[in-house]
Design an enzyme around this catalytic site. Sequence first.
Site, PDB file in Angstrom:
ATOM      1  N   ASP A  75       0.843  -1.204   0.000  1.00  0.00           N
ATOM      2  CA  ASP A  75       0.000   0.000   0.000  1.00  0.00           C
ATOM      3  C   ASP A  75       0.878   1.253   0.000  1.00  0.00           C
ATOM      4  OD1 ASP A  75       0.885  -0.087   2.608  1.00  0.00           O
ATOM      5  OD2 ASP A  75      -1.087   0.181   3.530  1.00  0.00           O
ATOM      6  N   SER A  76       2.224   1.047   0.067  1.00  0.00           N
ATOM      7  CA  SER A  76       3.156   2.157  -0.152  1.00  0.00           C
ATOM      8  C   SER A  76       2.931   2.752  -1.535  1.00  0.00           C
ATOM      9  CB  SER A  76       4.607   1.682  -0.005  1.00  0.00           C
ATOM     10  OG  SER A  76       4.820   0.502  -0.753  1.00  0.00           O
ATOM     11  N   ASP A 133      -1.246  -6.077  -0.617  1.00  0.00           N
ATOM     12  CA  ASP A 133      -1.363  -5.443   0.702  1.00  0.00           C
ATOM     13  C   ASP A 133      -2.799  -4.957   0.929  1.00  0.00           C
ATOM     14  OD1 ASP A 133      -0.105  -4.737   3.006  1.00  0.00           O
ATOM     15  OD2 ASP A 133       0.989  -3.044   2.167  1.00  0.00           O
ATOM     16  N   LYS A 177      -1.270  -9.429   2.564  1.00  0.00           N
ATOM     17  CA  LYS A 177      -0.616  -9.003   3.809  1.00  0.00           C
ATOM     18  C   LYS A 177      -1.532  -8.024   4.509  1.00  0.00           C
ATOM     19  CE  LYS A 177       2.820  -5.721   3.845  1.00  0.00           C
ATOM     20  NZ  LYS A 177       2.239  -4.672   4.711  1.00  0.00           N
ATOM     21  N   GLU A 193      -1.729  -5.327   8.109  1.00  0.00           N
ATOM     22  CA  GLU A 193      -1.062  -4.724   9.266  1.00  0.00           C
ATOM     23  C   GLU A 193      -1.826  -5.024  10.547  1.00  0.00           C
ATOM     24  OE1 GLU A 193      -0.242  -0.502   8.985  1.00  0.00           O
ATOM     25  OE2 GLU A 193       0.583  -0.732   6.966  1.00  0.00           O
ATOM     26  N   GLU A 203       8.425  -4.319  10.939  1.00  0.00           N
ATOM     27  CA  GLU A 203       8.835  -2.990  10.458  1.00  0.00           C
ATOM     28  C   GLU A 203       9.261  -2.098  11.620  1.00  0.00           C
ATOM     29  OE1 GLU A 203       6.241  -0.983   7.684  1.00  0.00           O
ATOM     30  OE2 GLU A 203       7.519   0.790   7.684  1.00  0.00           O
TER      31      GLU A 203
HETATM   32  O1  KIV Z   1       3.428  -1.091   1.708  1.00  0.00           O
HETATM   33  C1  KIV Z   1       4.591  -1.523   1.756  1.00  0.00           C
HETATM   34  O2  KIV Z   1       5.411  -1.310   0.870  1.00  0.00           O
HETATM   35  C2  KIV Z   1       4.948  -2.298   2.921  1.00  0.00           C
HETATM   36  C3  KIV Z   1       6.387  -2.617   3.118  1.00  0.00           C
HETATM   37  C4  KIV Z   1       7.077  -1.398   3.553  1.00  0.00           C
HETATM   38  C5  KIV Z   1       6.582  -3.748   4.032  1.00  0.00           C
HETATM   39  O3  KIV Z   1       4.114  -2.642   3.703  1.00  0.00           O
END
Ligand code: KIV
Length: 265
Positions: free
Chosen positions: A45-46, A84, A114, A116, A183
């Site tokens: 989600d970055s 994500d 993934k 959080e 992280e």
């Molecule tokens: O969104 C992302 O890129 C991440 C990584 C920094 C682990 O969650």
Amino acid sequence: MKKITIRDIQKFKGDATPFATITAYDYISARNADAVDIPLLLVGDSAAMVVYGMDTTIPISMEELIFLVRAVCRGSKKALIVADMPFMSYQASVEDAVRNAGRFIKEGGAGAIKLEGGSCYGDQIKAIINAGIPVVGHIGLLPQSYHLTSGYRIKGKTNIEANKILDDAMAVQDSGAFAVVLEGVPSNLAKKITNTVSVPTIGIGASKYCDGQVLVTDDMLGLNDLSPKFVKKYSNLKKIIEKSVKNYVNDVRLRKFPSYKNIYL
Ligand code: KIV
């Protein structure tokens, strides 16, 4: 060409072989990552910040991520693609979590998701896995909790915080996650967690004491000005791109491009 599975990722830990992971948001990057055998690609989600220019990862939507997941899946034939879960796609209910995780697999083509958060999302993790979808946990510094934590801060410096993060690691593992991202945690805590859990830990800003490492591709290639301490820049593509575009602009102004080599007769 063999597609990497969650079993292959878990084997890295068993074999004590550190593995590298990067983020990918488009077809070409995914192809490039496949060419150098990156086993796991994270459509993070970055993307909110590096693709869409948002201030945090919070505003990105399922739709905005699904488009990127599809492109990455078209580009990568080998890596395990992990999508994500964006903010508010799983927090409110188990049903949301399963439905949205399912969209990444069914509409996006990803092989895992993934999310959080630690022990408080055990029900979501279990339900997603019950639906047949592998899950990567993400604990420590949680970018989606930016407002709650008053910005991005290293987590686990106090004993209370460190114990909570260790508990989260255990909870995520016990809920069935096949790997966990750590992280922004101190190296001694990363080491303890890695030695305690049986699933691979994937560190970002979490020292070498993790089973694998992940970096945001744009950061490690030097595509933007940002350079947090935990990032190693393996290239300075921003400079190279600026210089290349400037040379092109000059060539056009001076009528050096197109030359006879670039035209059709
Ligand atoms: O969104 C992302 O890129 C991440 C990584 C920094 C682990 O969650």
